[in-house]
Design an enzyme around this catalytic site. Structure first.
Site, PDB file in Angstrom:
ATOM      1  N   ARG A 110       0.844  -1.193   0.000  1.00  0.00           N
ATOM      2  CA  ARG A 110       0.000   0.000   0.000  1.00  0.00           C
ATOM      3  C   ARG A 110       0.880   1.245   0.000  1.00  0.00           C
ATOM      4  O   ARG A 110       2.093   1.151   0.191  1.00  0.00           O
ATOM      5  CB  ARG A 110      -0.954  -0.023   1.203  1.00  0.00           C
ATOM      6  CG  ARG A 110      -0.240  -0.422   2.496  1.00  0.00           C
ATOM      7  CD  ARG A 110      -0.775   0.241   3.680  1.00  0.00           C
ATOM      8  NE  ARG A 110      -0.612   1.669   3.614  1.00  0.00           N
ATOM      9  CZ  ARG A 110       0.536   2.299   3.832  1.00  0.00           C
ATOM     10  NH1 ARG A 110       1.652   1.653   4.126  1.00  0.00           N
ATOM     11  NH2 ARG A 110       0.601   3.613   3.741  1.00  0.00           N
ATOM     12  N   ALA A 118       0.961   5.127  -2.244  1.00  0.00           N
ATOM     13  CA  ALA A 118       0.920   5.390  -3.688  1.00  0.00           C
ATOM     14  C   ALA A 118       2.179   4.944  -4.453  1.00  0.00           C
ATOM     15  O   ALA A 118       2.085   4.162  -5.403  1.00  0.00           O
ATOM     16  CB  ALA A 118       0.603   6.864  -3.927  1.00  0.00           C
ATOM     17  N   ARG A 149      -7.234  -0.206  -7.392  1.00  0.00           N
ATOM     18  CA  ARG A 149      -7.452   0.932  -6.491  1.00  0.00           C
ATOM     19  C   ARG A 149      -7.482   2.207  -7.355  1.00  0.00           C
ATOM     20  O   ARG A 149      -6.542   2.452  -8.107  1.00  0.00           O
ATOM     21  CB  ARG A 149      -6.343   1.026  -5.430  1.00  0.00           C
ATOM     22  CG  ARG A 149      -6.293  -0.205  -4.526  1.00  0.00           C
ATOM     23  CD  ARG A 149      -5.473   0.054  -3.279  1.00  0.00           C
ATOM     24  NE  ARG A 149      -6.163   0.957  -2.372  1.00  0.00           N
ATOM     25  CZ  ARG A 149      -5.616   1.458  -1.268  1.00  0.00           C
ATOM     26  NH1 ARG A 149      -4.366   1.163  -0.959  1.00  0.00           N
ATOM     27  NH2 ARG A 149      -6.299   2.266  -0.472  1.00  0.00           N
ATOM     28  N   ASP A 162      -1.776  10.886  -2.558  1.00  0.00           N
ATOM     29  CA  ASP A 162      -2.095   9.808  -3.501  1.00  0.00           C
ATOM     30  C   ASP A 162      -2.288  10.318  -4.922  1.00  0.00           C
ATOM     31  O   ASP A 162      -2.040   9.600  -5.879  1.00  0.00           O
ATOM     32  CB  ASP A 162      -3.335   9.044  -3.029  1.00  0.00           C
ATOM     33  CG  ASP A 162      -2.932   8.072  -1.941  1.00  0.00           C
ATOM     34  OD1 ASP A 162      -2.768   8.521  -0.793  1.00  0.00           O
ATOM     35  OD2 ASP A 162      -2.705   6.892  -2.259  1.00  0.00           O
ATOM     36  N   ASN A 179      -5.355  12.523  -0.187  1.00  0.00           N
ATOM     37  CA  ASN A 179      -4.507  11.692   0.674  1.00  0.00           C
ATOM     38  C   ASN A 179      -5.423  10.962   1.645  1.00  0.00           C
ATOM     39  O   ASN A 179      -6.649  11.154   1.649  1.00  0.00           O
ATOM     40  CB  ASN A 179      -3.467  12.550   1.397  1.00  0.00           C
ATOM     41  CG  ASN A 179      -2.416  11.702   2.099  1.00  0.00           C
ATOM     42  OD1 ASN A 179      -1.888  10.744   1.519  1.00  0.00           O
ATOM     43  ND2 ASN A 179      -2.106  11.985   3.346  1.00  0.00           N
ATOM     44  N   LYS A 180      -4.851  10.140   2.477  1.00  0.00           N
ATOM     45  CA  LYS A 180      -5.616   9.304   3.414  1.00  0.00           C
ATOM     46  C   LYS A 180      -6.685  10.095   4.151  1.00  0.00           C
ATOM     47  O   LYS A 180      -6.443  11.222   4.570  1.00  0.00           O
ATOM     48  CB  LYS A 180      -4.618   8.668   4.393  1.00  0.00           C
ATOM     49  CG  LYS A 180      -5.210   7.745   5.423  1.00  0.00           C
ATOM     50  CD  LYS A 180      -6.093   6.663   4.849  1.00  0.00           C
ATOM     51  CE  LYS A 180      -5.430   5.801   3.803  1.00  0.00           C
ATOM     52  NZ  LYS A 180      -6.388   5.002   3.021  1.00  0.00           N
TER      53      LYS A 180
HETATM   54  O1  MRU Z   1      -4.736   3.338   1.630  1.00  0.00           O
HETATM   55  P1  MRU Z   1      -3.245   3.497   1.670  1.00  0.00           P
HETATM   56  O2  MRU Z   1      -2.645   2.978   2.926  1.00  0.00           O
HETATM   57  O3  MRU Z   1      -2.588   2.953   0.430  1.00  0.00           O
HETATM   58  O4  MRU Z   1      -3.054   5.065   1.650  1.00  0.00           O
HETATM   59  C1  MRU Z   1      -1.754   5.586   1.719  1.00  0.00           C
HETATM   60  C2  MRU Z   1      -1.735   7.060   1.851  1.00  0.00           C
HETATM   61  O5  MRU Z   1      -2.746   7.713   1.866  1.00  0.00           O
HETATM   62  C3  MRU Z   1      -0.398   7.719   1.882  1.00  0.00           C
HETATM   63  O6  MRU Z   1      -0.428   8.878   2.663  1.00  0.00           O
HETATM   64  C4  MRU Z   1      -0.035   8.115   0.443  1.00  0.00           C
HETATM   65  O7  MRU Z   1      -0.110   7.012  -0.419  1.00  0.00           O
HETATM   66  C5  MRU Z   1       1.309   8.698   0.350  1.00  0.00           C
HETATM   67  S1  MRU Z   1       2.495   7.439   0.671  1.00  0.00           S
HETATM   68  C6  MRU Z   1       3.944   7.951   0.329  1.00  0.00           C
END
Ligand code: MRU
Length: 328
Positions: A51, A53, A82, A220, A230-231
């Site tokens: 997981r 990005a 995704r 992301d 982002n998350k």
């Molecule tokens: O759902 P995930 O765990 O894949 O989400 C990850 C995130 O939101 C990270 O903050 C994002 O990918 C940046 S990672 C360098």
């Protein structure tokens, strides 16, 4: 990344086998998920064995190499896993072109992955300038080596600052529902960087008490105007940071920038299954009748962003000209 004295990446290739640190099992057990099929890579991305990005992009690059005999089918399968992380689509496009040009698909995938790792290393070196001795930094989700193959995006500058013996302290949001903050805590613990894991709704409390000097998060997908996904939970941290006059930075490599999107409103936000909210580690924490919504990401408008930490430097604004990213 250093794990119990050994160097690891979040994923790697040996011959035609791709291995992932199984992030579903961390931090309780350290297990490796190994495969030779594009179907398994798609499963690994969808179920979040891998997981973050840039790491999803790296996995997709190797997935395309494994499925090179049927590139269109492999691309469609990987793209369906995704929807939000731009890196995934970027990597599939890169590999489609490489396969079209009859390049060795595994070599092309490795070149892609090395460039991502190199970008993240530079993000660390560039972002370090923002981090002063005695600073407390808040981060959300996991934007470390696990999420990017190595180094991280938001965590990369913190690693560099710590190596330079700056005295820093990190607040890691727990990041419900999947607790990616626990992965951040695990990485910081491995690196010996002082930190505290906090409940998601505790960040405002610490900001208002002047206990947070800086916020750095990953992304992301970043649109042309700098709006970014982002998350889930990132937006409210950004608003709260602005209200409290705390600088808020987004760290991301070029592969996360989507030059086709005018603004963030067009970003597709992934909705994930209800069990992520109603269960922890496969155990129900809520009764069956509870109705759930589970958006995995949110959108933060560019007005909340102090700057973007990229492999080419720190930029206040982002412009896209003729499909190329221009930073200022
Ligand atoms: O759902 P995930 O765990 O894949 O989400 C990850 C995130 O939101 C990270 O903050 C994002 O990918 C940046 S990672 C360098």
């Amino acid at each position: 990344m250093n794990i119990d004295g050994r160097q690891y990446r979040a994923l790697w290739v040996e011959g035609k086998a791709i291995s992932f640190i199984d992030q579903r099992k961390l931090p309780y057990t350290f297990e490796i998920f190994t495969t030779r099929s594009v179907d398994d890579v798609a499963f690994a991305i969808k179920e979040m064995v891998v997981r973050g990005a840039p790491a999803i992009g790296a996995a997709a690059a190797y997935g395309m190499a494994l499925g090179e005999k049927e590139p269109e089918k492999s691309a469609a399968l990987l793209r369906s896993t995704r929807p939000t992380a731009h890196d995934l689509f970027h990597a599939v496009e890169y590999m489609t072109k490489a396969i079209d040009h009859a390049e060795n698909a595994f070599d092309a995938a490795s070149t892609y992955v090395e460039s991502i790792i190199d970008g993240c290393k530079k993000i660390g070196e560039n972002g370090d300038i923002l981090i002063k001795d005695e600073m407390t930094i808040l981060t959300h989700c996991n934007a470390g080596a696990l999420a990017t193959v190595d180094y991280g995006t938001a965590l990369a500058p913190l690693r560099v600052a710590h190596k330079k013996q700056k005295n820093i302290f990190v607040f890691a949001d727990e990041t419900r529902p999947r607790l990616q903050g626990l992965l951040t805590a695990w990485e910081l613990h491995q690196e010996g960087i002082p930190y505290a894991l906090i409940a998601d709704n505790a960040a405002g409390y610490f900001m208002e008490k002047n206990e947070i000097d800086l916020v750095i998060v990953g992304a992301d997908r970043i649109a042309k105007n700098g709006d970014f996904a982002n998350k889930i939970g990132t937006y409210e941290k950004a608003v709260c940071a602005k209200e409290n006059g705390i600088p808020f930075y987004v760290a991301a490599p070029a592969s996360t920038f989507d030059v086709t999107l005018k603004d963030g409103k067009q970003i597709i936000i992934e909705e994930r299954k209800r069990q992520e909210v109603t269960q922890i580690n496969g155990k129900d924490i809520m009764p069956d009748w509870v109705t759930v919504k589970n958006p995995a990401f949110d959108l933060t408008p560019n007005k909340y962003v102090t700057g973007y930490i990229t492999e080419s430097g720190i930029h206040k604004k982002i412009f896209i000209r003729e499909k190329k990213i221009v930073y200022r």
